[in-house]
Structure formats: C-alpha cells, structure tokens
Design a protein around this motif. Sequence first.
Motif, PDB file in Angstrom:
ATOM      1  N   ARG A  16       7.152   9.708  -1.239  1.00 48.08           N
ATOM      2  CA  ARG A  16       6.942   8.916   0.001  1.00 48.08           C
ATOM      3  C   ARG A  16       7.111   7.443  -0.283  1.00 48.08           C
ATOM      4  NH1 ARG A  16       2.273  12.026   0.933  1.00 48.08           N
ATOM      5  NH2 ARG A  16       1.023  10.327   0.114  1.00 48.08           N
ATOM      6  N   GLN A  17       6.486   6.983  -1.357  1.00 48.08           N
ATOM      7  CA  GLN A  17       6.564   5.568  -1.707  1.00 48.08           C
ATOM      8  C   GLN A  17       7.992   5.196  -2.093  1.00 48.08           C
ATOM      9  OE1 GLN A  17       4.372   3.461  -1.064  1.00 48.08           O
ATOM     10  NE2 GLN A  17       4.992   1.636  -2.172  1.00 48.08           N
ATOM     11  N   PRO A  63       0.840  -1.193   0.000  1.00 43.31           N
ATOM     12  CA  PRO A  63       0.000   0.000   0.000  1.00 43.31           C
ATOM     13  C   PRO A  63       0.879   1.249   0.000  1.00 43.31           C
ATOM     14  CG  PRO A  63       0.095  -0.944   2.191  1.00 43.31           C
ATOM     15  CD  PRO A  63       0.846  -1.887   1.276  1.00 43.31           C
ATOM     16  N   PHE A  64       0.373   2.319  -0.564  1.00 44.13           N
ATOM     17  CA  PHE A  64       1.114   3.572  -0.525  1.00 44.13           C
ATOM     18  C   PHE A  64       1.146   4.081   0.898  1.00 44.13           C
ATOM     19  CE2 PHE A  64       0.561   3.817  -5.106  1.00 44.13           C
ATOM     20  CZ  PHE A  64       1.767   4.392  -5.487  1.00 44.13           C
ATOM     21  N   ALA A  65       2.293   4.606   1.295  1.00 44.55           N
ATOM     22  CA  ALA A  65       2.428   5.192   2.627  1.00 44.55           C
ATOM     23  C   ALA A  65       1.599   6.471   2.659  1.00 44.55           C
ATOM     24  CB  ALA A  65       3.890   5.496   2.917  1.00 44.55           C
ATOM     25  N   GLU A  66       0.772   6.621   3.675  1.00 42.48           N
ATOM     26  CA  GLU A  66      -0.063   7.814   3.806  1.00 42.48           C
ATOM     27  C   GLU A  66       0.761   9.023   4.205  1.00 42.48           C
ATOM     28  OE1 GLU A  66      -3.291   8.175   3.007  1.00 42.48           O
ATOM     29  OE2 GLU A  66      -3.189   6.127   2.251  1.00 42.48           O
ATOM     30  N   ALA A  67       1.854   8.800   4.928  1.00 38.38           N
ATOM     31  CA  ALA A  67       2.731   9.891   5.360  1.00 38.38           C
ATOM     32  C   ALA A  67       4.112   9.313   5.633  1.00 38.38           C
ATOM     33  CB  ALA A  67       2.175  10.535   6.622  1.00 38.38           C
ATOM     34  N   LYS A  86       0.470  17.135  -4.610  1.00 35.36           N
ATOM     35  CA  LYS A  86       0.165  15.919  -3.855  1.00 35.36           C
ATOM     36  C   LYS A  86       0.730  14.661  -4.524  1.00 35.36           C
ATOM     37  CE  LYS A  86      -3.793  13.458  -1.929  1.00 35.36           C
ATOM     38  NZ  LYS A  86      -5.259  13.458  -1.799  1.00 35.36           N
ATOM     39  N   THR A  93      10.012   5.027   1.289  1.00 33.15           N
ATOM     40  CA  THR A  93       9.606   4.007   2.269  1.00 33.15           C
ATOM     41  C   THR A  93       9.550   2.592   1.709  1.00 33.15           C
ATOM     42  OG1 THR A  93       7.246   4.437   1.856  1.00 33.15           O
ATOM     43  CG2 THR A  93       8.300   5.674   3.641  1.00 33.15           C
ATOM     44  N   ARG A 107       4.457  14.329  -3.831  1.00 32.47           N
ATOM     45  CA  ARG A 107       4.708  13.909  -2.444  1.00 32.47           C
ATOM     46  C   ARG A 107       4.365  12.431  -2.260  1.00 32.47           C
ATOM     47  NH1 ARG A 107       1.733  18.643  -1.383  1.00 32.47           N
ATOM     48  NH2 ARG A 107       0.179  17.382  -0.294  1.00 32.47           N
ATOM     49  N   LYS A 108       3.288  11.982  -2.874  1.00 29.89           N
ATOM     50  CA  LYS A 108       2.894  10.571  -2.783  1.00 29.89           C
ATOM     51  C   LYS A 108       3.959   9.674  -3.416  1.00 29.89           C
ATOM     52  CE  LYS A 108      -0.868   7.463  -4.129  1.00 29.89           C
ATOM     53  NZ  LYS A 108      -2.189   7.385  -4.782  1.00 29.89           N
TER      54      LYS A 108
END
Length: 91
Positions: free
Chosen positions: A56-57, A21-25, A49, A60, A52-53
């Motif tokens: 983040r992915q 799943p994509f990291a929410e933050a 957005k 992480t 940033r998404k």
Amino acid sequence: RLVHGNELDLDPARSYRLLLPFAEALPDEMIARFKQTPGAWDFYQAQPKGYRKHTRQWVTSAKREATRARRLATLIDDSANGLRIKQLRKG
C-alpha cells in the motif's frame, strides 16, 4: 550525515517519505481496479498484513500519478499470477 554530534541532518527534499503516514487502505478507485482482475484481489487479501501494508505504501507514496498507476498495475498483475511484487519475493 551527522551534524552536531548525534543529530541527523534530514533534508526534507530527500527524506519526505519518512514523514508520510502509512496509508490505512488503498483508495477506493484502486481497489475497484484491483477487483476487475480475476483472482488478484483474493490473492492480495490472503497475504500477510505486513506485505499488504508495505505494498500500500509503495503504491500510494509515489509522487507522480503515472508512477502510482504503474506500481498499481504491477501489483495487480503479480497478484493475478499468484506472485508477490519482485522486491518482496523470497528466493
């Protein structure tokens, strides 16, 4: 690779990222490191957005902690210099 007509043969060892799943933050400790560099967090937060998404992915999803740390350092450094990461720069 196609198997039995249109079914995809998804080897879990090669396609595990599709299932994550994509990291929410970003984790709190990563955000704290980000905020230690002047201007980096503000630049990052000002980005769309989708950027940033994706980043983040990218940070992480690395399997090894050393890779996550290196990617975070790259993201912070580029953000502090007012740049997007190399893979997502235009031109």
